[in-house]
Write an enzyme that holds these catalytic residues in place. Structure first.
Site, PDB file in Angstrom:
ATOM      1  N   ARG A   1       0.821  -1.225   0.000  1.00  0.00           N
ATOM      2  CA  ARG A   1       0.000   0.000   0.000  1.00  0.00           C
ATOM      3  C   ARG A   1       0.852   1.271   0.000  1.00  0.00           C
ATOM      4  O   ARG A   1       0.469   2.276   0.595  1.00  0.00           O
ATOM      5  CB  ARG A   1      -0.974   0.020   1.194  1.00  0.00           C
ATOM      6  CG  ARG A   1      -2.051  -1.042   1.127  1.00  0.00           C
ATOM      7  CD  ARG A   1      -3.085  -0.669   0.076  1.00  0.00           C
ATOM      8  NE  ARG A   1      -4.102  -1.704  -0.056  1.00  0.00           N
ATOM      9  CZ  ARG A   1      -5.258  -1.685   0.575  1.00  0.00           C
ATOM     10  NH1 ARG A   1      -5.557  -0.698   1.378  1.00  0.00           N
ATOM     11  NH2 ARG A   1      -6.117  -2.649   0.393  1.00  0.00           N
TER      12      ARG A   1
ATOM     13  N   ARG B   1      -3.205   6.058  -0.435  1.00  0.00           N
ATOM     14  CA  ARG B   1      -3.191   6.209   1.015  1.00  0.00           C
ATOM     15  C   ARG B   1      -2.592   7.513   1.497  1.00  0.00           C
ATOM     16  O   ARG B   1      -3.203   8.545   1.421  1.00  0.00           O
ATOM     17  CB  ARG B   1      -2.446   5.036   1.649  1.00  0.00           C
ATOM     18  CG  ARG B   1      -3.203   3.729   1.598  1.00  0.00           C
ATOM     19  CD  ARG B   1      -4.120   3.634   2.806  1.00  0.00           C
ATOM     20  NE  ARG B   1      -5.192   2.693   2.565  1.00  0.00           N
ATOM     21  CZ  ARG B   1      -5.486   1.697   3.393  1.00  0.00           C
ATOM     22  NH1 ARG B   1      -4.764   1.511   4.466  1.00  0.00           N
ATOM     23  NH2 ARG B   1      -6.507   0.932   3.139  1.00  0.00           N
TER      24      ARG B   1
ATOM     25  N   ARG C   1      -6.555  11.557  -7.648  1.00  0.00           N
ATOM     26  CA  ARG C   1      -7.743  10.708  -7.605  1.00  0.00           C
ATOM     27  C   ARG C   1      -9.049  11.505  -7.492  1.00  0.00           C
ATOM     28  O   ARG C   1     -10.133  10.943  -7.698  1.00  0.00           O
ATOM     29  CB  ARG C   1      -7.636   9.749  -6.412  1.00  0.00           C
ATOM     30  CG  ARG C   1      -6.955   8.418  -6.691  1.00  0.00           C
ATOM     31  CD  ARG C   1      -7.829   7.491  -7.549  1.00  0.00           C
ATOM     32  NE  ARG C   1      -9.211   7.476  -7.099  1.00  0.00           N
ATOM     33  CZ  ARG C   1      -9.659   6.852  -6.029  1.00  0.00           C
ATOM     34  NH1 ARG C   1      -8.852   6.137  -5.311  1.00  0.00           N
ATOM     35  NH2 ARG C   1     -10.933   6.929  -5.680  1.00  0.00           N
TER      36      ARG C   1
ATOM     37  N   TYR D   1     -14.906 -11.996  -0.320  1.00  0.00           N
ATOM     38  CA  TYR D   1     -15.645 -10.794  -0.750  1.00  0.00           C
ATOM     39  C   TYR D   1     -16.868 -11.164  -1.585  1.00  0.00           C
ATOM     40  O   TYR D   1     -17.942 -10.577  -1.433  1.00  0.00           O
ATOM     41  CB  TYR D   1     -14.737  -9.860  -1.568  1.00  0.00           C
ATOM     42  CG  TYR D   1     -13.795  -9.053  -0.706  1.00  0.00           C
ATOM     43  CD1 TYR D   1     -14.270  -8.071   0.161  1.00  0.00           C
ATOM     44  CD2 TYR D   1     -12.417  -9.264  -0.749  1.00  0.00           C
ATOM     45  CE1 TYR D   1     -13.406  -7.332   0.949  1.00  0.00           C
ATOM     46  CE2 TYR D   1     -11.542  -8.532   0.042  1.00  0.00           C
ATOM     47  CZ  TYR D   1     -12.049  -7.567   0.893  1.00  0.00           C
ATOM     48  OH  TYR D   1     -11.198  -6.843   1.686  1.00  0.00           O
TER      49      TYR D   1
END
Ligand code: CP3
Length: 349
Positions: free
Chosen positions: A32, A36, A45, A156
């Site tokens: 990651r 973040r 983004r 998921y």
């Protein structure tokens, strides 16, 4: 088109450590690391959903490069998500900020399984394009491709979203083993093909994330999961890309995860690298395993913890420095740069 990656990324410290070959210094990257904590990421983004962002090669390239430029890490991790390939084959899925992947209609029956067809490279042309753009930009720095492992993806899909206890997943696994194996067989194809697309476009290393598999007993792991993870990893065997296999809370599973076929076993922060090596046995490199929470501790405390991980890693046949899980959202990015410099400084041969 065959891989266009420069041959020199094959002799990078990351690839050498993965193969248990001598390195000039311990290679480091962070799970990651993209996204973040970086303000330049949040700016890029703005106004684009996570899954939409993953389909735009120029955006993916820029986001993937940001942490490499900023921290000087030894690898780039492809900006994507474990649910990108299942979304690409047509499953209705969304990544909700602060929550994670949410599936509109969960997969719970044999009929549902038809909504997850096999993945071909034609489903993800934007991945091939982004990897090629990246490899051209990265020069000496290798790109790590990745995929989610069948169990974590299945969780998921069966639960319909993130889950603490994985109750529906375990109920399906034990209640209808034939359907469970059919689902995981399909997901292994999807994961394996997704890894293969990235490796063929020029990714130099791949990582299979089985993030939530630590929820299982060893017996359930070997019976219900390991063969499918092995199938996904086998899809890139023979492509000259070392494979890293990682999960969280997997202290009891490390030996069986290693046996699934990866060259490198990712270790979370609950087990020391020394204990992990004993459980895994010889012949594998290890990756990890600084506790991500320690990035919030005073520098002298953090410094000592980093040095300890480096020292333990130097006793392993191969070591890639990383956190024991992903970078936490509120971390000061300068701390990641400092850790990178420190790992390099104290490990220079
Ligand atoms: O920097 C990198 O590691 C590269 C890209 C990457 C992402 N997801 C981007 C992302 C990688 C390797 C992943 C893997 C992933 N995705 C895993 C396995 C790794 C792990 O942490 O165990 C899992 C379980 C997922 C599923 C997922 N996607 C979760 C749990 C979340 C977080 C939800 C949240 O907001 O807390 C996502 C979303 C996601 N994937 C983000 C990023 C940068 C954050 C969303 C955003 O920036 O809009």
């Amino acid at each position: 088109m065959p891989s266009t990656a420069p041959a020199r990324t094959r002799s990078s410290d990351l690839v050498r450590a993965a193969r248990c070959e001598p390195v000039s210094r311990t290679p480091v990257w962070f799970m990651r690391q993209a996204g973040r904590s970086l303000p330049e990421y949040r700016a890029l983004r703005e106004g684009t959903s996570m899954l939409e962002a993953c389909t735009r090669p120029e955006l993916v390239t820029e986001i993937t490069l940001q942490p490499v430029r900023r921290h000087g890490v030894d690898a780039a991790i492809f900006f994507s998500d474990i649910v990108v390939p299942v979304a690409a084959v047509g499953l209705e899925i969304e990544i909700v900020a602060g929550v994670g992947p949410v599936v509109a209609r969960p997969i719970r029956s044999r009929a549902d399984l038809e909504r997850v067809p096999e993945l071909t490279s034609g489903h993800v042309p934007y991945v091939t394009e982004a990897v090629r753009l990246l490899v051209a930009e990265l020069g000496d720095t290798p790109l790590i491709g990745f995929a989610g492992a069948p169990f974590t993806l299945a969780s998921y899909l069966v639960e319909g979203g993130p889950s603490k206890n994985h109750v529906r997943t375990k109920a399906l696994m034990h209640g209808d083993p034939a359907l469970w194996h059919a689902l995981c067989d399909r997901l292994a194809q999807v994961s394996g093909a997704f890894l293969r697309v990235q490796a063929q476009a020029g990714a130099r290393v791949v990582q299979l994330f089985d993030s939530w598999v630590g929820a299982l007993s060893r017996a359930d792991y070997t019976r219900f999961v390991q063969p499918h993870s092995a199938q996904a990893l086998a899809a890139v065997a023979g492509l000259d890309v070392p494979r890293i296999h990682f999960g969280v809370g997997t202290g009891e599973l490390l030996a069986d995860m290693a046996a699934a076929g990866a060259e490198v076993v990712g270790v979370d922060y609950r087990v020391s690298l020394t204990d992990a090596r004993e459980r895994i046995g010889p012949g594998h490199a290890v990756q990890g395993n600084l506790d991500p929470a320690l990035l919030f501790a005073p520098w002298e405390v953090l410094r000592a913890a980093v040095v300890e991980v480096v020292e333990e890693g130097r006793r392993a046949p191969g070591h890639i420095f990383n956190l024991g899980h992903g970078v936490l959202p509120d971390v000061d990015p300068d701390v990641l740069t400092r850790i990178t410099d420190l790992v390099h400084e104290v490990s220079t041969r």
